[in-house]
Design an enzyme around this catalytic site. Structure first.
Site, PDB file in Angstrom:
ATOM      1  N   TYR A  22       1.062  -1.251   0.120  1.00 58.55           N
ATOM      2  CA  TYR A  22      -0.090  -0.050  -0.029  1.00 58.55           C
ATOM      3  C   TYR A  22       0.988   1.276  -0.123  1.00 58.55           C
ATOM      4  O   TYR A  22       0.669   2.003  -0.747  1.00 58.55           O
ATOM      5  CB  TYR A  22      -0.895  -0.148   1.262  1.00 58.55           C
ATOM      6  CG  TYR A  22      -1.639   1.402   1.600  1.00 58.55           C
ATOM      7  CD1 TYR A  22      -2.555   1.679   0.567  1.00 58.55           C
ATOM      8  CD2 TYR A  22      -1.482   2.000   2.521  1.00 58.55           C
ATOM      9  CE1 TYR A  22      -3.321   2.943   1.104  1.00 58.55           C
ATOM     10  CE2 TYR A  22      -2.001   3.321   2.907  1.00 58.55           C
ATOM     11  CZ  TYR A  22      -3.020   3.774   1.876  1.00 58.55           C
ATOM     12  OH  TYR A  22      -3.503   4.804   2.332  1.00 58.55           O
ATOM     13  N   SER A  62      -3.489  12.397   8.536  1.00 59.07           N
ATOM     14  CA  SER A  62      -4.444  12.323   7.385  1.00 59.07           C
ATOM     15  C   SER A  62      -5.953  12.220   8.199  1.00 59.07           C
ATOM     16  O   SER A  62      -5.940  11.789   9.383  1.00 59.07           O
ATOM     17  CB  SER A  62      -3.898  11.248   6.470  1.00 59.07           C
ATOM     18  OG  SER A  62      -5.047  10.760   6.062  1.00 59.07           O
ATOM     19  N   TYR A 122      -9.747  15.861   3.834  1.00 63.51           N
ATOM     20  CA  TYR A 122     -10.160  15.560   2.472  1.00 63.51           C
ATOM     21  C   TYR A 122     -11.787  15.803   2.427  1.00 63.51           C
ATOM     22  O   TYR A 122     -12.374  15.780   3.611  1.00 63.51           O
ATOM     23  CB  TYR A 122     -10.233  13.843   2.356  1.00 63.51           C
ATOM     24  CG  TYR A 122      -8.969  13.374   1.740  1.00 63.51           C
ATOM     25  CD1 TYR A 122      -8.410  13.724   0.588  1.00 63.51           C
ATOM     26  CD2 TYR A 122      -8.387  12.229   2.557  1.00 63.51           C
ATOM     27  CE1 TYR A 122      -7.303  12.913   0.217  1.00 63.51           C
ATOM     28  CE2 TYR A 122      -7.235  11.503   2.036  1.00 63.51           C
ATOM     29  CZ  TYR A 122      -6.433  12.168   0.864  1.00 63.51           C
ATOM     30  OH  TYR A 122      -5.538  11.132   0.517  1.00 63.51           O
ATOM     31  N   THR A 134      -6.562  18.575   0.977  1.00 66.19           N
ATOM     32  CA  THR A 134      -5.878  17.968  -0.466  1.00 66.19           C
ATOM     33  C   THR A 134      -6.832  18.110  -1.408  1.00 66.19           C
ATOM     34  O   THR A 134      -7.986  17.741  -1.179  1.00 66.19           O
ATOM     35  CB  THR A 134      -5.657  16.379   0.044  1.00 66.19           C
ATOM     36  OG1 THR A 134      -4.586  16.468   1.000  1.00 66.19           O
ATOM     37  CG2 THR A 134      -5.195  15.630  -1.040  1.00 66.19           C
ATOM     38  N   HIS A 160       0.726  13.209  -5.279  1.00 69.76           N
ATOM     39  CA  HIS A 160       0.228  12.430  -4.401  1.00 69.76           C
ATOM     40  C   HIS A 160       1.003  11.170  -4.456  1.00 69.76           C
ATOM     41  O   HIS A 160       0.788  10.058  -4.145  1.00 69.76           O
ATOM     42  CB  HIS A 160      -1.416  12.110  -4.780  1.00 69.76           C
ATOM     43  CG  HIS A 160      -2.282  11.775  -3.589  1.00 69.76           C
ATOM     44  ND1 HIS A 160      -3.110  12.593  -2.775  1.00 69.76           N
ATOM     45  CD2 HIS A 160      -2.174  10.730  -2.643  1.00 69.76           C
ATOM     46  CE1 HIS A 160      -3.775  11.881  -1.742  1.00 69.76           C
ATOM     47  NE2 HIS A 160      -3.246  10.882  -1.771  1.00 69.76           N
ATOM     48  N   GLY A 207       7.177  14.150  -3.115  1.00 69.54           N
ATOM     49  CA  GLY A 207       7.078  13.212  -4.222  1.00 69.54           C
ATOM     50  C   GLY A 207       8.322  12.903  -4.739  1.00 69.54           C
ATOM     51  O   GLY A 207       9.181  13.785  -5.169  1.00 69.54           O
ATOM     52  N   GLY A 208       8.860  11.670  -4.033  1.00 69.36           N
ATOM     53  CA  GLY A 208      10.366  11.249  -4.577  1.00 69.36           C
ATOM     54  C   GLY A 208      11.581  11.560  -3.832  1.00 69.36           C
ATOM     55  O   GLY A 208      12.572  11.326  -4.025  1.00 69.36           O
TER      56      GLY A 208
HETATM   57  C1  LIG Z   1       0.947   5.293   1.826  1.00 70.86           C
HETATM   58  C2  LIG Z   1       0.352   6.579   1.407  1.00 70.86           C
HETATM   59  C3  LIG Z   1      -0.735   6.968   1.796  1.00 70.86           C
HETATM   60  C4  LIG Z   1      -1.071   8.549   1.733  1.00 70.86           C
HETATM   61  N1  LIG Z   1      -2.353   9.008   2.347  1.00 70.86           N
HETATM   62  C5  LIG Z   1      -2.470  10.339   2.110  1.00 70.86           C
HETATM   63  C6  LIG Z   1      -3.516  10.949   2.554  1.00 70.86           C
HETATM   64  O1  LIG Z   1      -4.305  10.263   3.379  1.00 70.86           O
HETATM   65  N2  LIG Z   1      -3.748  12.215   2.512  1.00 70.86           N
HETATM   66  C7  LIG Z   1      -2.953  13.174   1.759  1.00 70.86           C
HETATM   67  O2  LIG Z   1      -3.028  14.101   1.284  1.00 70.86           O
HETATM   68  N3  LIG Z   1      -1.869  12.440   0.944  1.00 70.86           N
HETATM   69  C8  LIG Z   1      -1.619  11.162   1.301  1.00 70.86           C
HETATM   70  N4  LIG Z   1      -0.505  10.573   0.658  1.00 70.86           N
HETATM   71  C9  LIG Z   1       0.391  11.498  -0.268  1.00 70.86           C
HETATM   72  C10 LIG Z   1       1.553  11.908   0.704  1.00 70.86           C
HETATM   73  O3  LIG Z   1       0.909  12.899   1.420  1.00 70.86           O
HETATM   74  C11 LIG Z   1       2.505  12.445  -0.328  1.00 70.86           C
HETATM   75  O4  LIG Z   1       2.008  13.562  -1.194  1.00 70.86           O
HETATM   76  C12 LIG Z   1       3.432  11.565  -0.907  1.00 70.86           C
HETATM   77  O5  LIG Z   1       3.712  10.391  -0.152  1.00 70.86           O
HETATM   78  C13 LIG Z   1       4.802  12.138  -1.332  1.00 70.86           C
HETATM   79  O6  LIG Z   1       5.564  11.412  -2.060  1.00 70.86           O
HETATM   80  P1  LIG Z   1       6.526  10.250  -1.324  1.00 70.86           P
HETATM   81  O7  LIG Z   1       6.094   9.262  -0.698  1.00 70.86           O
HETATM   82  O8  LIG Z   1       7.526  10.029  -2.569  1.00 70.86           O
HETATM   83  O9  LIG Z   1       7.421  11.163  -0.424  1.00 70.86           O
HETATM   84  C14 LIG Z   1      -0.355   9.167   0.880  1.00 70.86           C
HETATM   85  C15 LIG Z   1       0.983   8.849   0.289  1.00 70.86           C
HETATM   86  C16 LIG Z   1       1.444   7.316   0.631  1.00 70.86           C
HETATM   87  C17 LIG Z   1       2.458   6.671   0.184  1.00 70.86           C
END
Ligand SMILES: Cc1cc2nc3c(=O)[nH]c(=O)nc-3n(C[C@H](O)[C@H](O)[C@H](O)COP(=O)(O)O)c2cc1C
Length: 381
Positions: free
Chosen positions: A25, A107, A130, A156, A276, A308-309
């Site tokens: 996940y 979150s 959300y 978000t 995301h 991201g990344g």
């Molecule tokens: C497992 C997982 C769950 C996430 N759940 C949410 C969330 O509930 N709300 C949200 O705004 N972003 C969510 N995101 C996105 C993260 O906030 C973020 O934008 C993203 O992980 C950044 O990329 P990175 O994992 O490469 O650092 C989620 C990301 C992951 C990996």
């Protein structure tokens, strides 16, 4: 155990310790995962300028994000069900962030509730919202975040419809998870995780169960979440939420300069350039590639952050060099959490801090405030 020196080391340990369903996940993106991969690959393509014979003493990474002091410009991104990577995950991550002097974001889809995290930590955190169809529920969530002392609301905007992640479907990830034979066998190999989960009562969506009308247990929750993300979300809703909240507002999920313009006009305090983590629009540009154009469009009207990344301190520096006032990390801290709980999150942050500090020095800078595009090799940004 091998020495844990990089975020990749933490990822490999998390993969061993976290049930496959929850590890996958975290470590997956939408459809072909091309945007998920591009987020990391585009960072790697940016090259830093090595400088020598410049004074490297007395370095500082201290900065501010929306006026809050941070020991380095890095925050923990909101991630759903972090409490499934490790028992009580959100509380542990919030504590680690506080110890490291960086912000934590809870979150909407967390396991530990807003109140629970507030009661079990000392420092105010940010709450990510959300927008659901049930607006009365949203109003209550905003009020709960206020009552818990959250210092900013992060709205978000890029997940009103879900991008498909094949692994989650194949693994039967749902609320409650499908008890397939494969999933049950997998648990046998994760004793540490199982012990943790047996020792906590926090095992469902803490902000939702018992708070949303008609959601009293995991079965009703599944149906509720499937239909609740509101695809009609508009900039009028952003205004409504801004007014209702009345405090610092961060808009998350902007990837296009036109949307950045609207975000700047909305009067929010910061925007996060984000796709995301490659979990929504597969085929979209990487966040780091989108960043410079958005910084230019916004022109200082609000803070521009990105996520991201980011997998190293070098990546954070590159983002700051391209105009990000702050950076969020998602998976890097989830891997730390899955690997070793609170200490793993703290270690992830320590790893990134050390990489950033030394890299900044080798680029000839002593203060993160002085880091700009001059540390990058031209033509690669
Ligand atoms: C497992 C997982 C769950 C996430 N759940 C949410 C969330 O509930 N709300 C949200 O705004 N972003 C969510 N995101 C996105 C993260 O906030 C973020 O934008 C993203 O992980 C950044 O990329 P990175 O994992 O490469 O650092 C989620 C990301 C992951 C990996």
């Amino acid at each position: 155990m091998a020495q844990l020196l990089t975020i990749e080391d933490l990822r490999l340990l998390a993969k061993r310790r976290v049930p496959r369903m929850f590890y996958d996940y975290a470590d997956s993106g939408a459809w072909t995962e091309s945007t998920y991969r591009a987020n990391e690959a585009d960072f790697a393509a940016i090259k830093l300028r090595q400088r020598v014979a410049v004074d490297m003493t007395n370095r500082t990474l201290a900065s501010t994000m929306i006026g809050e002091q941070v020991s380095m410009p890095v925050a923990l991104a909101p991630t759903g069900i972090a409490g499934m990577q490790h028992a009580d995950g959100e509380i542990l991550a919030a504590r680690a962030a506080a110890r490291a002097g960086v912000p934590f974001t809870l979150s909407t889809m967390s396991v530990c509730s807003i109140e629970d995290v507030a009661q079990n930590t000392d420092k105010p955190f940010w709450f990510q919202l959300y927008v659901m169809r049930d607006r009365a529920f949203i109003e209550r969530l905003i009020d709960r975040a206020k009552a818990a002392g959250c210092s900013a609301l992060m709205l978000t905007l890029d997940l009103q419809i879900l991008g498909q992640r094949h692994k989650d479907i194949r693994n039967g990830l749902s609320a409650p998870p499908k008890p397939t034979i494969a999933n049950l066998i997998n648990l046998v190999f994760k004793p540490r995780w199982c012990m943790g989960m047996l020792g906590t009562k926090r095992r469902s969506f803490g902000n939702i169960v018992g708070h949303a009308t008609g959601v009293g247990d995991m079965t009703s929750l599944s149906a509720w979440t499937a239909e609740q993300f509101d695809p009609t979300l508009s900039w009028d809703d952003v205004k409504w939420i801004k007014d209702r909240w009345g405090g610092k507002l961060i808009l998350k999920g902007i990837l296009d300069a036109e949307d950045a313009e609207l975000a700047a006009q909305s009067g929010a305090d910061a925007l996060i350039v984000s796709n995301h983590g490659g979990r929504q629009l597969d085929g979209a540009v990487s966040s780091i590639a989108a960043l410079p154009g958005i910084v230019e469009q916004v022109g200082g009207r609000m803070e521009v952050w990105m996520d991201g990344g980011v997998r190293s301190g070098q990546d954070v520096l590159k983002a700051v060099a391209l105009g990000a006032r702050g950076v969020l990390i998602g998976r890097p801290f989830l891997y730390g959490l899955g690997a070793m709980g609170e200490e793993g999150v703290k270690l992830a942050l320590d790893i990134i801090r050390k990489e950033m500090d030394i890299t900044m020095a080798l680029c000839g800078k002593r203060d993160i405030q002085d880091v700009d595009a001059s540390i990058l090799v031209k033509g690669k940004a």
